[in-house]
Design an enzyme around this catalytic site. Sequence first.
Site, mmCIF file in Angstrom:
data_model
loop_
_atom_site.group_PDB
_atom_site.id
_atom_site.type_symbol
_atom_site.label_atom_id
_atom_site.label_comp_id
_atom_site.label_asym_id
_atom_site.label_seq_id
_atom_site.Cartn_x
_atom_site.Cartn_y
_atom_site.Cartn_z
ATOM 1 C CE LYS A 1 -1.981 -1.177 3.951
ATOM 2 N NZ LYS A 1 -1.288 -2.446 4.266
ATOM 3 N NE ARG B 1 -4.834 -1.473 10.040
ATOM 4 C CZ ARG B 1 -3.733 -1.067 9.417
ATOM 5 N NH1 ARG B 1 -3.713 0.053 8.751
ATOM 6 N NH2 ARG B 1 -2.654 -1.798 9.486
ATOM 7 N NE ARG C 1 7.760 -2.282 6.165
ATOM 8 C CZ ARG C 1 6.455 -2.330 6.368
ATOM 9 N NH1 ARG C 1 5.635 -1.835 5.482
ATOM 10 N NH2 ARG C 1 5.996 -2.892 7.451
ATOM 11 N NE ARG D 1 5.811 -0.196 10.161
ATOM 12 C CZ ARG D 1 4.687 -0.373 9.461
ATOM 13 N NH1 ARG D 1 4.563 0.181 8.265
ATOM 14 N NH2 ARG D 1 3.711 -1.083 9.958
ATOM 15 N NE ARG E 1 2.027 -4.818 11.140
ATOM 16 C CZ ARG E 1 3.154 -4.592 10.451
ATOM 17 N NH1 ARG E 1 4.331 -4.950 10.946
ATOM 18 N NH2 ARG E 1 3.105 -4.003 9.289
HETATM 19 P P1 AP5 Z 1 4.846 -1.596 1.843
HETATM 20 O O1 AP5 Z 1 4.465 -0.785 0.649
HETATM 21 O O2 AP5 Z 1 5.595 -0.934 2.926
HETATM 22 O O3 AP5 Z 1 3.546 -2.367 2.412
HETATM 23 P P2 AP5 Z 1 2.273 -1.830 3.182
HETATM 24 O O4 AP5 Z 1 1.069 -2.471 2.566
HETATM 25 O O5 AP5 Z 1 2.287 -0.340 3.284
HETATM 26 O O6 AP5 Z 1 2.515 -2.544 4.592
HETATM 27 P P3 AP5 Z 1 2.445 -1.982 6.082
HETATM 28 O O7 AP5 Z 1 3.266 -2.934 6.903
HETATM 29 O O8 AP5 Z 1 2.780 -0.529 6.148
HETATM 30 O O9 AP5 Z 1 0.922 -2.171 6.379
HETATM 31 P P4 AP5 Z 1 0.209 -2.137 7.705
HETATM 32 O O10 AP5 Z 1 -1.183 -2.011 7.229
HETATM 33 O O11 AP5 Z 1 0.489 -3.281 8.598
HETATM 34 O O12 AP5 Z 1 0.863 -0.910 8.504
HETATM 35 P P5 AP5 Z 1 0.326 0.525 8.906
HETATM 36 O O13 AP5 Z 1 1.470 1.445 8.940
HETATM 37 O O14 AP5 Z 1 -0.866 0.902 8.105
HETATM 38 O O15 AP5 Z 1 5.670 -2.868 1.296
HETATM 39 C C1 AP5 Z 1 6.247 -3.812 2.206
HETATM 40 C C2 AP5 Z 1 7.623 -4.266 1.691
HETATM 41 O O16 AP5 Z 1 7.456 -5.036 0.500
HETATM 42 C C3 AP5 Z 1 8.552 -3.108 1.311
HETATM 43 O O17 AP5 Z 1 9.861 -3.455 1.650
HETATM 44 C C4 AP5 Z 1 8.411 -2.977 -0.218
HETATM 45 O O18 AP5 Z 1 9.602 -2.492 -0.836
HETATM 46 C C5 AP5 Z 1 8.121 -4.440 -0.628
HETATM 47 N N1 AP5 Z 1 7.171 -4.524 -1.739
HETATM 48 C C6 AP5 Z 1 6.095 -3.721 -1.972
HETATM 49 N N2 AP5 Z 1 5.432 -4.129 -3.090
HETATM 50 C C7 AP5 Z 1 6.107 -5.223 -3.549
HETATM 51 C C8 AP5 Z 1 5.905 -6.102 -4.663
HETATM 52 N N3 AP5 Z 1 4.877 -5.923 -5.509
HETATM 53 N N4 AP5 Z 1 6.792 -7.112 -4.832
HETATM 54 C C9 AP5 Z 1 7.833 -7.316 -3.973
HETATM 55 N N5 AP5 Z 1 8.083 -6.508 -2.903
HETATM 56 C C10 AP5 Z 1 7.223 -5.481 -2.678
HETATM 57 O O19 AP5 Z 1 -0.194 0.267 10.417
HETATM 58 C C11 AP5 Z 1 0.694 0.017 11.478
HETATM 59 C C12 AP5 Z 1 -0.076 -0.080 12.797
HETATM 60 O O20 AP5 Z 1 -0.710 1.183 13.085
HETATM 61 C C13 AP5 Z 1 -1.219 -1.101 12.845
HETATM 62 O O21 AP5 Z 1 -0.760 -2.405 13.165
HETATM 63 C C14 AP5 Z 1 -2.124 -0.503 13.929
HETATM 64 O O22 AP5 Z 1 -1.631 -0.750 15.210
HETATM 65 C C15 AP5 Z 1 -2.020 1.004 13.665
HETATM 66 N N6 AP5 Z 1 -3.031 1.507 12.712
HETATM 67 C C16 AP5 Z 1 -2.780 2.115 11.496
HETATM 68 N N7 AP5 Z 1 -3.931 2.455 10.881
HETATM 69 C C17 AP5 Z 1 -4.931 2.054 11.712
HETATM 70 C C18 AP5 Z 1 -6.351 2.111 11.618
HETATM 71 N N8 AP5 Z 1 -6.973 2.635 10.526
HETATM 72 N N9 AP5 Z 1 -7.073 1.594 12.634
HETATM 73 C C19 AP5 Z 1 -6.491 1.066 13.731
HETATM 74 N N10 AP5 Z 1 -5.135 0.971 13.886
HETATM 75 C C20 AP5 Z 1 -4.362 1.463 12.884
HETATM 76 MG MG MG Z 2 2.471 1.026 4.891
#
Ligand code: AP5
Ligand code: MG
Length: 215
Positions: free
Chosen positions: A13, A87, A126, A160, A171
């Site tokens: 994402k 979410r 990552r 992270r 997660r």
């Molecule tokens: P990346 O693009 O970083 O993936 P991502 O989908 O953004 O993954 P996240 O880990 O950020 O998602 P998340 O939803 O767990 O975290 P968030 O910060 O929202 O890609 C990942 C890796 O793969 C990278 O190294 C990239 O280079 C590689 N890659 C990408 N595409 C690729 C491909 N096609 N092929 C190969 N490699 C690839 O949330 C974190 C925490 O915050 C949550 O756990 C929760 O506690 C809290 N939180 C955030 N939002 C909310 C909400 N709305 N409600 C409640 N709690 C929340």
């Molecule tokens: Mg992300």
Amino acid sequence: MNIILLGPPGAGKGTQAKRLEDKHGLVQLSTGDMLRAERASGSELGRKVQAVMDAGQLVSDDLIIDLIAHRLDGLRAKGFILDGFPRTVPQAEALDRLLHDKGLKLDRVIEMAVDEGALIDRIAGRFSCAKCGASYHDRNHRPKAEGVCDVCGSKDFVRRADDKPETVKARLEAYRAQTAPILPYYRKMAVLRSVDGMADIDEVGRQIEAVLKGG
Ligand code: AP5
Ligand code: MG
């Protein structure tokens, strides 16, 4: 153009949201990045969410809805990409109300379909630019010049705290139990499209472009 990128941790994402910002001038609204910024600033909110995030669980709906509400203001001309929000079903319902009140509309919800088995490896590899947040991977996506961010030229990178394998498992579980149930919600609204998140980063980008052009 206002869109949601939806998918489990590591689906890509953040990676695709940054590309859409560059290409279309859209604004990325990542609730995860906002929460990490609160933590880094040492704010009361940051301290409150720390333990929940480090356990791989979701922070409360009320807190997240408050966090996102005022950021939607002033984005009418540019358009936005929601990354990591909504979410839960209550968050999706709250978003509908917010958009309605602000006279905004949702154009597309793009599901990034992935094979869960690949995600732990993606997340373990990552790292991100400490300055602009651009996301990289030890194998799949290294900076063009070693140790230098492609986007802003910074030489500082971070990993992270919630990317440890056991936290990633929690997660993924939270995604299955609390986030996947919003897919039918958007299917009913006829805005949901799916792309192959297992393809390489450029191909995923092309599939998203095709969706935005009306696919
Ligand atoms: P990346 O693009 O970083 O993936 P991502 O989908 O953004 O993954 P996240 O880990 O950020 O998602 P998340 O939803 O767990 O975290 P968030 O910060 O929202 O890609 C990942 C890796 O793969 C990278 O190294 C990239 O280079 C590689 N890659 C990408 N595409 C690729 C491909 N096609 N092929 C190969 N490699 C690839 O949330 C974190 C925490 O915050 C949550 O756990 C929760 O506690 C809290 N939180 C955030 N939002 C909310 C909400 N709305 N409600 C409640 N709690 C929340
Ligand atoms: Mg992300």
